[in-house]
Design a protein around this motif. Structure first.
Motif, PDB file in Angstrom:
ATOM      1  N   GLU A 166     -27.658  55.594 -59.391  1.00  8.99           N
ATOM      2  CA  GLU A 166     -27.587  55.825 -57.954  1.00  8.99           C
ATOM      3  C   GLU A 166     -27.405  57.305 -57.682  1.00  8.99           C
ATOM      4  OE1 GLU A 166     -25.688  53.798 -54.005  1.00  8.99           O
ATOM      5  OE2 GLU A 166     -24.464  53.772 -55.822  1.00  8.99           O
ATOM      6  N   ASP A 167     -28.297  57.868 -56.912  1.00 12.80           N
ATOM      7  CA  ASP A 167     -28.145  59.220 -56.399  1.00 12.80           C
ATOM      8  C   ASP A 167     -28.824  59.267 -55.034  1.00 12.80           C
ATOM      9  OD1 ASP A 167     -30.920  59.538 -56.839  1.00 12.80           O
ATOM     10  OD2 ASP A 167     -30.605  60.488 -58.796  1.00 12.80           O
ATOM     11  N   ALA A 168     -28.980  60.458 -54.501  1.00 11.35           N
ATOM     12  CA  ALA A 168     -29.525  60.580 -53.143  1.00 11.35           C
ATOM     13  C   ALA A 168     -30.952  60.075 -53.036  1.00 11.35           C
ATOM     14  CB  ALA A 168     -29.457  62.037 -52.689  1.00 11.35           C
ATOM     15  N   GLY A 169     -31.699  60.065 -54.142  1.00 12.36           N
ATOM     16  CA  GLY A 169     -33.104  59.688 -54.067  1.00 12.36           C
ATOM     17  C   GLY A 169     -33.475  58.359 -54.672  1.00 12.36           C
ATOM     18  N   LEU A 170     -32.558  57.736 -55.432  1.00  9.41           N
ATOM     19  CA  LEU A 170     -32.937  56.522 -56.163  1.00  9.41           C
ATOM     20  C   LEU A 170     -31.721  55.631 -56.398  1.00  9.41           C
ATOM     21  CD1 LEU A 170     -35.129  54.958 -57.865  1.00  9.41           C
ATOM     22  CD2 LEU A 170     -34.250  56.227 -59.840  1.00  9.41           C
ATOM     23  N   ARG A 171     -31.940  54.325 -56.245  1.00  5.51           N
ATOM     24  CA  ARG A 171     -30.914  53.338 -56.587  1.00  5.51           C
ATOM     25  C   ARG A 171     -31.568  52.233 -57.405  1.00  5.51           C
ATOM     26  NH1 ARG A 171     -25.872  51.399 -54.890  1.00  5.51           N
ATOM     27  NH2 ARG A 171     -25.648  49.135 -54.836  1.00  5.51           N
ATOM     28  N   ILE A 172     -31.005  51.951 -58.560  1.00  5.70           N
ATOM     29  CA  ILE A 172     -31.448  50.843 -59.416  1.00  5.70           C
ATOM     30  C   ILE A 172     -30.256  49.929 -59.589  1.00  5.70           C
ATOM     31  CG2 ILE A 172     -32.434  50.154 -61.632  1.00  5.70           C
ATOM     32  CD1 ILE A 172     -33.472  53.007 -61.972  1.00  5.70           C
ATOM     33  N   CYS A 173     -30.365  48.682 -59.125  1.00  6.16           N
ATOM     34  CA  CYS A 173     -29.218  47.774 -59.193  1.00  6.16           C
ATOM     35  C   CYS A 173     -29.667  46.381 -59.577  1.00  6.16           C
ATOM     36  CB  CYS A 173     -28.457  47.753 -57.866  1.00  6.16           C
ATOM     37  SG  CYS A 173     -29.338  46.982 -56.500  1.00  6.16           S
ATOM     38  N   ARG A 174     -28.696  45.572 -59.923  1.00  6.50           N
ATOM     39  CA  ARG A 174     -28.918  44.180 -60.280  1.00  6.50           C
ATOM     40  C   ARG A 174     -29.291  43.377 -59.042  1.00  6.50           C
ATOM     41  NH1 ARG A 174     -30.441  40.690 -64.101  1.00  6.50           N
ATOM     42  NH2 ARG A 174     -29.385  38.697 -63.992  1.00  6.50           N
ATOM     43  N   GLN A 175     -30.281  42.520 -59.153  1.00  6.61           N
ATOM     44  CA  GLN A 175     -30.635  41.570 -58.104  1.00  6.61           C
ATOM     45  C   GLN A 175     -30.269  40.179 -58.604  1.00  6.61           C
ATOM     46  OE1 GLN A 175     -34.443  41.651 -55.659  1.00  6.61           O
ATOM     47  NE2 GLN A 175     -34.960  40.026 -57.099  1.00  6.61           N
ATOM     48  N   HIS A 176     -29.569  39.429 -57.762  1.00  2.00           N
ATOM     49  CA  HIS A 176     -29.086  38.110 -58.187  1.00  2.00           C
ATOM     50  C   HIS A 176     -30.061  36.990 -57.866  1.00  2.00           C
ATOM     51  CE1 HIS A 176     -24.990  39.109 -59.545  1.00  2.00           C
ATOM     52  NE2 HIS A 176     -25.096  40.102 -58.688  1.00  2.00           N
ATOM     53  N   VAL A 177     -30.734  37.052 -56.728  1.00  2.26           N
ATOM     54  CA  VAL A 177     -31.616  35.964 -56.306  1.00  2.26           C
ATOM     55  C   VAL A 177     -32.931  36.549 -55.804  1.00  2.26           C
ATOM     56  CG1 VAL A 177     -31.876  33.934 -54.839  1.00  2.26           C
ATOM     57  CG2 VAL A 177     -29.588  34.614 -55.600  1.00  2.26           C
ATOM     58  N   PRO A 178     -34.059  36.300 -56.509  1.00  2.00           N
ATOM     59  CA  PRO A 178     -34.114  35.756 -57.866  1.00  2.00           C
ATOM     60  C   PRO A 178     -33.581  36.771 -58.863  1.00  2.00           C
ATOM     61  CG  PRO A 178     -36.293  36.480 -57.180  1.00  2.00           C
ATOM     62  CD  PRO A 178     -35.398  36.633 -55.972  1.00  2.00           C
ATOM     63  N   PRO A 179     -33.131  36.326 -60.044  1.00  2.00           N
ATOM     64  CA  PRO A 179     -32.441  37.228 -60.957  1.00  2.00           C
ATOM     65  C   PRO A 179     -33.358  38.316 -61.499  1.00  2.00           C
ATOM     66  CG  PRO A 179     -32.873  35.119 -62.011  1.00  2.00           C
ATOM     67  CD  PRO A 179     -33.214  34.949 -60.567  1.00  2.00           C
ATOM     68  N   GLY A 180     -32.856  39.547 -61.485  1.00  2.00           N
ATOM     69  CA  GLY A 180     -33.642  40.654 -61.985  1.00  2.00           C
ATOM     70  C   GLY A 180     -33.094  41.987 -61.525  1.00  2.00           C
ATOM     71  N   ILE A 181     -34.001  42.913 -61.157  1.00  2.00           N
ATOM     72  CA  ILE A 181     -33.654  44.289 -60.832  1.00  2.00           C
ATOM     73  C   ILE A 181     -34.279  44.668 -59.498  1.00  2.00           C
ATOM     74  CG2 ILE A 181     -33.823  46.703 -61.597  1.00  2.00           C
ATOM     75  CD1 ILE A 181     -32.128  44.934 -63.431  1.00  2.00           C
ATOM     76  N   ARG A 182     -33.524  45.427 -58.670  1.00  2.00           N
ATOM     77  CA  ARG A 182     -34.061  45.994 -57.439  1.00  2.00           C
ATOM     78  C   ARG A 182     -34.051  47.518 -57.561  1.00  2.00           C
ATOM     79  NH1 ARG A 182     -30.880  43.967 -53.923  1.00  2.00           N
ATOM     80  NH2 ARG A 182     -32.244  42.380 -53.087  1.00  2.00           N
ATOM     81  N   VAL A 183     -35.188  48.131 -57.188  1.00  2.00           N
ATOM     82  CA  VAL A 183     -35.304  49.587 -57.231  1.00  2.00           C
ATOM     83  C   VAL A 183     -35.686  50.076 -55.841  1.00  2.00           C
ATOM     84  CG1 VAL A 183     -36.407  51.561 -58.342  1.00  2.00           C
ATOM     85  CG2 VAL A 183     -36.097  49.434 -59.633  1.00  2.00           C
ATOM     86  N   ALA A 184     -34.949  51.062 -55.331  1.00  2.00           N
ATOM     87  CA  ALA A 184     -35.233  51.619 -54.012  1.00  2.00           C
ATOM     88  C   ALA A 184     -35.206  53.138 -54.104  1.00  2.00           C
ATOM     89  CB  ALA A 184     -34.209  51.137 -52.982  1.00  2.00           C
ATOM     90  N   GLY A 185     -36.164  53.789 -53.423  1.00  2.00           N
ATOM     91  CA  GLY A 185     -36.216  55.245 -53.409  1.00  2.00           C
ATOM     92  C   GLY A 185     -37.471  55.753 -54.090  1.00  2.00           C
ATOM     93  N   ALA A 186     -37.345  56.853 -54.814  1.00  2.00           N
ATOM     94  CA  ALA A 186     -38.469  57.467 -55.518  1.00  2.00           C
ATOM     95  C   ALA A 186     -38.170  57.423 -57.011  1.00  2.00           C
ATOM     96  CB  ALA A 186     -38.670  58.904 -55.055  1.00  2.00           C
ATOM     97  N   LEU A 187     -39.078  56.803 -57.777  1.00  2.00           N
ATOM     98  CA  LEU A 187     -38.861  56.594 -59.204  1.00  2.00           C
ATOM     99  C   LEU A 187     -39.834  57.446 -60.004  1.00  2.00           C
ATOM    100  CD1 LEU A 187     -37.429  54.991 -61.443  1.00  2.00           C
ATOM    101  CD2 LEU A 187     -39.084  53.144 -61.084  1.00  2.00           C
TER     102      LEU A 187
END
Length: 270
Positions: A166-187
């Motif tokens: 997590e920083d000002a440009g990107l967040r990578i976190c756990r997603q529970h439903v459905p199970p996996g990963i959520r990515v928001a921002g610029a990767l």
């Protein structure tokens, strides 16, 4: 800090959030767990969360209750009335009651600050026998830091999503439903290590890996290659389901997604 799937019957937990999608994700996991346990579930909020929960596989529409019903016909929030209502609902739920409480009522001009203090103190008595489980939701944009700190102190548990980066440009976190990963921002490839670690944990935990890129603004070739390689390494009977916009879809196809049978790409317009 706890992940929402570790909450047990009788827990009183605080969820502080700044991202609406993350809030809905955690609510879905909390409500879905209650359904698995056979508990009665009520979601007290003025937000139309029923449709969003159904999209996450949780049939909770009829359990969403306007927040003002907590204090009844009175024009102003009343802590004693709210606790009485929750106590009555608990007594009507022989297999246990699980509730989510949108605490934004306490940020309304007509709600006295003392009502929030009184509510959080008095509601604690309902958890003694383990038949009542509650998740109190605090929007970080609606409350000042002092109130948020108080909320954290008055709850036995604090819920958050597992965050890999997590920083000002990107967040990578756990997603529970459905199970996996959520990515928001610029990767881009500079965060490839965090992305690789997140995908590795999802591969370890989840039968199929769901990668949500719906809030991703940009995806570079190097990061797309990390995703494609992770999908290619899955056994034949497991899949990675990637949700993203057309731009992300094009980048993933250039990186070789079309040649990986384990990767399913779902392109959605923003």
């Amino acid at each position: 800090m706890e992940t929402v799937d570790r909450l047990e019957p009788g827990d009183h937990a605080c969820l502080t959030y700044s991202d609406a999608e993350e809030r809905l994700d955690l609510l879905a996991a909390f409500v879905g767990r209650g359904a698995q346990l056979g508990e009665r579930v009520l979601c007290f909020t003025d937000d139309p969360v029923g449709a969003d929960l159904r999209q996450r596989g949780v049939p909770a529409g009829e359990n969403v209750v306007p927040i003002q019903e907590l204090w009844g016909a009175g024009a102003q929030p009343d802590a004693a009335a709210m606790v009485r209502r929750l106590s009555a609902e608990r007594d009507r739920s022989p297999r246990g009651l699980r509730v989510t409480l949108d605490m934004c009522w306490a940020a309304r001009p007509q709600a006295g600050a003392e009502q929030l203090l009184a509510f959080e103190n008095e509601v604690a008595e309902l958890f003694a026998d383990g038949g009542f489980t509650a998740l109190c939701e605090y929007d970080r944009e609606a409350f000042d830091p002092v109130t948020l700190a108080y909320a954290a102190r008055t709850h036995a548990r604090t819920v958050t999503a597992a965050v890999y980066h997590e920083d000002a440009g990107l967040r990578i976190c756990r997603q529970h439903v459905p199970p996996g990963i959520r990515v928001a921002g610029a990767l881009d490839v500079s965060q490839a290590g965090a992305l690789r670690d997140a995908l590795a944990e999802a591969v370890r935990l989840d039968p199929d890996v769901h990668l949500n890129l719906g809030h991703l603004r940009s995806l570079d070739d190097g990061s797309a290659a990390v995703i494609v390689r992770a999908a290619a390494g899955l056994p034949r009977n497991r899949h990675m389901i990637v949700v993203g916009d057309r731009q992300a879809g094009r980048t993933l196809r250039v990186a070789g997604a079309h040649g990986v049978p384990n990767l399913r790409l779902l392109v959605r317009d923003r």
